[in-house]
Design a protein around this motif. Structure first.
Motif, mmCIF file in Angstrom:
data_model
loop_
_atom_site.group_PDB
_atom_site.id
_atom_site.type_symbol
_atom_site.label_atom_id
_atom_site.label_comp_id
_atom_site.label_asym_id
_atom_site.label_seq_id
_atom_site.Cartn_x
_atom_site.Cartn_y
_atom_site.Cartn_z
ATOM 1 N N TRP A 103 0.669 -75.380 -41.734
ATOM 2 C CA TRP A 103 0.939 -76.720 -41.194
ATOM 3 C C TRP A 103 -0.126 -77.083 -40.165
ATOM 4 C CZ3 TRP A 103 6.295 -78.249 -38.681
ATOM 5 C CH2 TRP A 103 6.426 -79.641 -38.709
ATOM 6 N N LEU A 104 -0.499 -76.131 -39.320
ATOM 7 C CA LEU A 104 -1.560 -76.365 -38.348
ATOM 8 C C LEU A 104 -2.856 -76.753 -39.051
ATOM 9 C CD1 LEU A 104 -2.938 -76.198 -35.554
ATOM 10 C CD2 LEU A 104 -3.160 -73.735 -35.926
ATOM 11 N N SER A 105 -3.198 -76.049 -40.123
ATOM 12 C CA SER A 105 -4.420 -76.372 -40.870
ATOM 13 C C SER A 105 -4.341 -77.770 -41.483
ATOM 14 C CB SER A 105 -4.654 -75.325 -41.959
ATOM 15 O OG SER A 105 -5.859 -75.566 -42.642
ATOM 16 N N ASP A 106 -3.155 -78.161 -41.949
ATOM 17 C CA ASP A 106 -2.973 -79.508 -42.496
ATOM 18 C C ASP A 106 -3.159 -80.575 -41.430
ATOM 19 O OD1 ASP A 106 -2.361 -78.372 -44.930
ATOM 20 O OD2 ASP A 106 -0.201 -78.589 -44.707
ATOM 21 N N LEU A 107 -2.674 -80.284 -40.233
ATOM 22 C CA LEU A 107 -2.730 -81.267 -39.156
ATOM 23 C C LEU A 107 -4.127 -81.426 -38.570
ATOM 24 C CD1 LEU A 107 0.570 -80.259 -37.307
ATOM 25 C CD2 LEU A 107 0.192 -82.371 -38.583
ATOM 26 N N LEU A 108 -4.931 -80.353 -38.611
ATOM 27 C CA LEU A 108 -6.276 -80.389 -38.020
ATOM 28 C C LEU A 108 -7.332 -79.893 -39.007
ATOM 29 C CD1 LEU A 108 -5.540 -78.985 -34.439
ATOM 30 C CD2 LEU A 108 -6.008 -81.359 -35.052
ATOM 31 N N PRO A 109 -7.506 -80.559 -40.128
ATOM 32 C CA PRO A 109 -8.468 -80.068 -41.124
ATOM 33 C C PRO A 109 -9.920 -80.208 -40.673
ATOM 34 C CG PRO A 109 -7.632 -82.203 -41.775
ATOM 35 C CD PRO A 109 -6.833 -81.794 -40.579
ATOM 36 N N GLN A 110 -10.203 -81.160 -39.754
ATOM 37 C CA GLN A 110 -11.576 -81.438 -39.363
ATOM 38 C C GLN A 110 -11.882 -81.029 -37.926
ATOM 39 O OE1 GLN A 110 -11.941 -85.615 -40.330
ATOM 40 N NE2 GLN A 110 -12.649 -85.155 -42.407
ATOM 41 N N ASP A 111 -11.135 -80.089 -37.404
ATOM 42 C CA ASP A 111 -11.402 -79.621 -36.043
ATOM 43 C C ASP A 111 -11.233 -78.102 -36.021
ATOM 44 O OD1 ASP A 111 -11.687 -79.185 -33.333
ATOM 45 O OD2 ASP A 111 -10.579 -80.983 -32.755
ATOM 46 N N SER A 112 -12.254 -77.392 -36.479
ATOM 47 C CA SER A 112 -12.154 -75.941 -36.604
ATOM 48 C C SER A 112 -12.008 -75.260 -35.254
ATOM 49 C CB SER A 112 -13.382 -75.390 -37.327
ATOM 50 O OG SER A 112 -14.568 -75.661 -36.590
ATOM 51 N N GLU A 113 -12.660 -75.820 -34.202
ATOM 52 C CA GLU A 113 -12.552 -75.199 -32.892
ATOM 53 C C GLU A 113 -11.120 -75.248 -32.380
ATOM 54 O OE1 GLU A 113 -14.695 -77.785 -33.797
ATOM 55 O OE2 GLU A 113 -16.186 -77.954 -32.187
ATOM 56 N N ALA A 114 -10.470 -76.405 -32.533
ATOM 57 C CA ALA A 114 -9.084 -76.542 -32.077
ATOM 58 C C ALA A 114 -8.159 -75.643 -32.871
ATOM 59 C CB ALA A 114 -8.634 -77.997 -32.194
ATOM 60 N N ARG A 115 -8.370 -75.553 -34.191
ATOM 61 C CA ARG A 115 -7.541 -74.672 -35.011
ATOM 62 C C ARG A 115 -7.636 -73.234 -34.531
ATOM 63 N NH1 ARG A 115 -9.920 -76.996 -39.732
ATOM 64 N NH2 ARG A 115 -10.914 -74.972 -40.111
ATOM 65 N N THR A 116 -8.870 -72.784 -34.305
ATOM 66 C CA THR A 116 -9.084 -71.398 -33.885
ATOM 67 C C THR A 116 -8.400 -71.119 -32.558
ATOM 68 O OG1 THR A 116 -11.207 -71.350 -35.046
ATOM 69 C CG2 THR A 116 -10.842 -69.671 -33.352
ATOM 70 N N LEU A 117 -8.526 -72.044 -31.618
ATOM 71 C CA LEU A 117 -7.909 -71.846 -30.305
ATOM 72 C C LEU A 117 -6.395 -71.906 -30.374
ATOM 73 C CD1 LEU A 117 -10.332 -73.881 -28.001
ATOM 74 C CD2 LEU A 117 -9.931 -71.410 -27.960
ATOM 75 N N ILE A 118 -5.859 -72.833 -31.159
ATOM 76 C CA ILE A 118 -4.401 -72.979 -31.225
ATOM 77 C C ILE A 118 -3.764 -71.762 -31.891
ATOM 78 C CG2 ILE A 118 -2.513 -74.349 -32.208
ATOM 79 C CD1 ILE A 118 -4.279 -76.832 -31.794
ATOM 80 N N VAL A 119 -4.437 -71.196 -32.896
ATOM 81 C CA VAL A 119 -3.943 -69.936 -33.458
ATOM 82 C C VAL A 119 -3.856 -68.889 -32.360
ATOM 83 C CG1 VAL A 119 -4.472 -68.020 -35.009
ATOM 84 C CG2 VAL A 119 -4.764 -70.363 -35.802
ATOM 85 N N GLY A 120 -4.905 -68.812 -31.542
ATOM 86 C CA GLY A 120 -4.899 -67.859 -30.430
ATOM 87 C C GLY A 120 -3.814 -68.143 -29.423
ATOM 88 N N TYR A 121 -3.647 -69.425 -29.055
ATOM 89 C CA TYR A 121 -2.596 -69.777 -28.099
ATOM 90 C C TYR A 121 -1.219 -69.390 -28.630
ATOM 91 C CZ TYR A 121 -6.196 -72.815 -26.030
ATOM 92 O OH TYR A 121 -7.342 -73.310 -25.461
ATOM 93 N N SER A 122 -1.016 -69.616 -29.921
ATOM 94 C CA SER A 122 0.297 -69.337 -30.512
ATOM 95 C C SER A 122 0.639 -67.851 -30.435
ATOM 96 C CB SER A 122 0.317 -69.802 -31.972
ATOM 97 O OG SER A 122 0.056 -71.181 -32.076
ATOM 98 N N ILE A 123 -0.312 -67.010 -30.858
ATOM 99 C CA ILE A 123 -0.048 -65.571 -30.849
ATOM 100 C C ILE A 123 0.026 -65.044 -29.423
ATOM 101 C CG2 ILE A 123 -0.725 -63.365 -31.845
ATOM 102 C CD1 ILE A 123 -0.214 -65.629 -33.863
ATOM 103 N N ALA A 124 -0.864 -65.537 -28.560
ATOM 104 C CA ALA A 124 -0.831 -65.102 -27.160
ATOM 105 C C ALA A 124 0.493 -65.486 -26.514
ATOM 106 C CB ALA A 124 -1.996 -65.725 -26.397
#
Length: 453
Positions: A355-376
């Protein structure tokens, strides 16, 4: 996928074997009769949380094919050292190191998947990868049973110590293979991956272009500040944390089994059975992770299946709330059924990340950080919450753990619907604005959001 899945099996084997060892002689050998098992998780979680965000930034600068396997070799060595621990404090220190080394694996691989797979493929791949956690958990119990039957006392080591030795050796070898198996990014492929041809790379980039996916970019202060300004940055991690906390009681299934006593005072289940029975729960987990992930890609929805899992998860929580408050008058079979049913609701992570990838398909930096924020965020909460909510000294009659799980699942339902509704409102508002300006946004069929999220 091959490296990721094998690595995840080994990672979860290394991460959860502390529980298998605890019920297989470690507790008695080291005198762990308090809440030491909870503190093993606490120390691991704290270091995991602290390293996770830096690791997500590092893999945008250092090739994942160097960073991820290198850390895997590190945690393999640490896992082997646990075999020679003589007290809880030594294990605390090694668990801190284990958390530092392991923090990159799951979020790093999930981030890579977002660069290689399209919306119609992503949840299935994430689901298959995520299900390897359950396979690792199943192997931990099976491996402990095999070791107890074959290596107990060999070379002067107890069976639970051999578990860590064998895990460590396997992990180091898998980590070494990763230097050649990981492909890195489509726009920066791994030069050591001889299996990855120019044709593969061209095809991958063309596929992602068709679906509006951007290339891998290095995270900067500018992109980090932009990420903090997004509503997704706060709601997706919060939703993910809730989906982990809600079914967390399944982690202590073996403590429930170990606590059961027959009328004559003998244990209901021996050590081998305590390790073996949860394997069936792991099988249920694998099956339903695949079901949820495949359904998500086929019908192109994430939030409705999150709600469905939450509804299923509520049932065992309600039953266990009743059983823990009145175990004498509540059938024990209800408790067994509840633990197994909980495994059906463990397929939320692939849906949230897809779902995160669907919401931010054109912002790879934000996707990478949000994955980190979620797990952290998950490990930051687990570092203290599981000691308070699921103390080993209370097992299996926890005072309020299952009641809290009911509340967590209810919040998952509310937040899933809320994020979906809010995303729909923003999309509709944007279309109205663009029509008023004489521009029409292209339609992109990717389920929960469009490529201009």
């Amino acid at each position: 996928m091959t490296f990721g899945c094998v690595s995840q099996i080994i990672k979860y084997l290394d991460q959860t074997n502390i529980s298998s060892a605890f019920v297989s002689g470690m507790r008695e050998d080291l005198g762990l009769y308090g809440d030491e098992l909870n503190y093993f998780t606490t120390y691991f979680s704290i270091s995991y949380c602290l390293m996770l965000i830096p690791s997500q930034v590092i893999i945008t600068y250092v090739r994942p094919s160097l960073w991820l396997p290198g850390l895997e070799i590190g945690w393999g060595l640490v896992t082997g050292l646990i075999a020679f621990s003589q007290n809880a404090h030594q294990i605390y220190a090694l668990r801190v190191l284990l958390g530092l080394f392991e923090s990159s694996a799951w979020p790093g691989m999930m981030t890579l998947f977002m660069y290689w797979y399209t919306p119609m493929e992503l949840a299935k791949r994430m689901g298959f990868y995520h299900s390897c956690q359950a396979v690792g958990s199943m192997m931990s119990g099976a491996l402990q049973v095999a070791i107890l039957n074959t290596l107990e006392g060999k070379l002067g080591l107890r069976g639970w110590r051999w578990l860590f030795v064998i895990n460590g050796i396997i992990t180091v070898f898998i980590g070494m293979a990763g230097f050649f198996m990981l492909p890195d990014y489509p726009n920066r492929p791994n030069p050591r991956a001889a299996w990855l041809t120019d044709e593969h790379i061209t095809m991958a980039n063309e596929r992602l272009d068709r679906h509006g996916r951007d290339d891998a970019k290095r995270i900067t202060w500018k992109s980090a500040k932009r990420t903090f300004s997004m509503w997704i940055t706060y709601l997706i991690p919060a939703l993910y944390i809730l989906t982990v906390l809600a079914p967390y009681g399944y982690n202590y299934f073996n403590l429930f089994l170990k606590s059961l006593i027959n009328a004559d005072g003998t244990p209901t289940w021996n050590t081998e059975q305590v390790n073996a029975i949860p394997i069936a729960g792991g099988a249920v987990n694998v099956l339903f992770v695949w079901i949820w992930a495949i359904l998500s890609d086929v019908i192109q929805t994430r939030w409705t299946l999150l709600v469905a899992q939450a509804i299923i998860g509520l049932v065992p929580c309600v039953i266990m709330s009743i059983w823990t408050s009145d175990p004498i008058n509540t059938p024990l079979s209800a408790a067994y059924a509840s633990y197994f049913m909980t495994y059906m609701s463990l397929g939320t992570a692939p849906l949230v990340m897809s779902w995160l990838s669907d919401l931010l398909p054109q912002d790879s930096e934000a996707r990478t950080l949000i994955v980190g924020y979620s797990i952290a965020g998950v490990y930051a909460v687990l570092s203290w919450s599981q000691v308070l909510i699921w103390p080993a000294s209370q097992a299996p009659l926890y005072k309020f753990a299952w009641q809290l799980s009911i509340g967590f699942w209810a919040m998952v339902i509310i937040m899933s619907w809320g994020i979906h509704s809010f995303r729909g409102f923003l999309s509709q508002h944007r279309k109205v604005d663009q029509m008023g300006n004489g521009r029409v946004e292209p339609a992109v069929a990717n389920g929960e959001g469009n490529s201009h999220a």
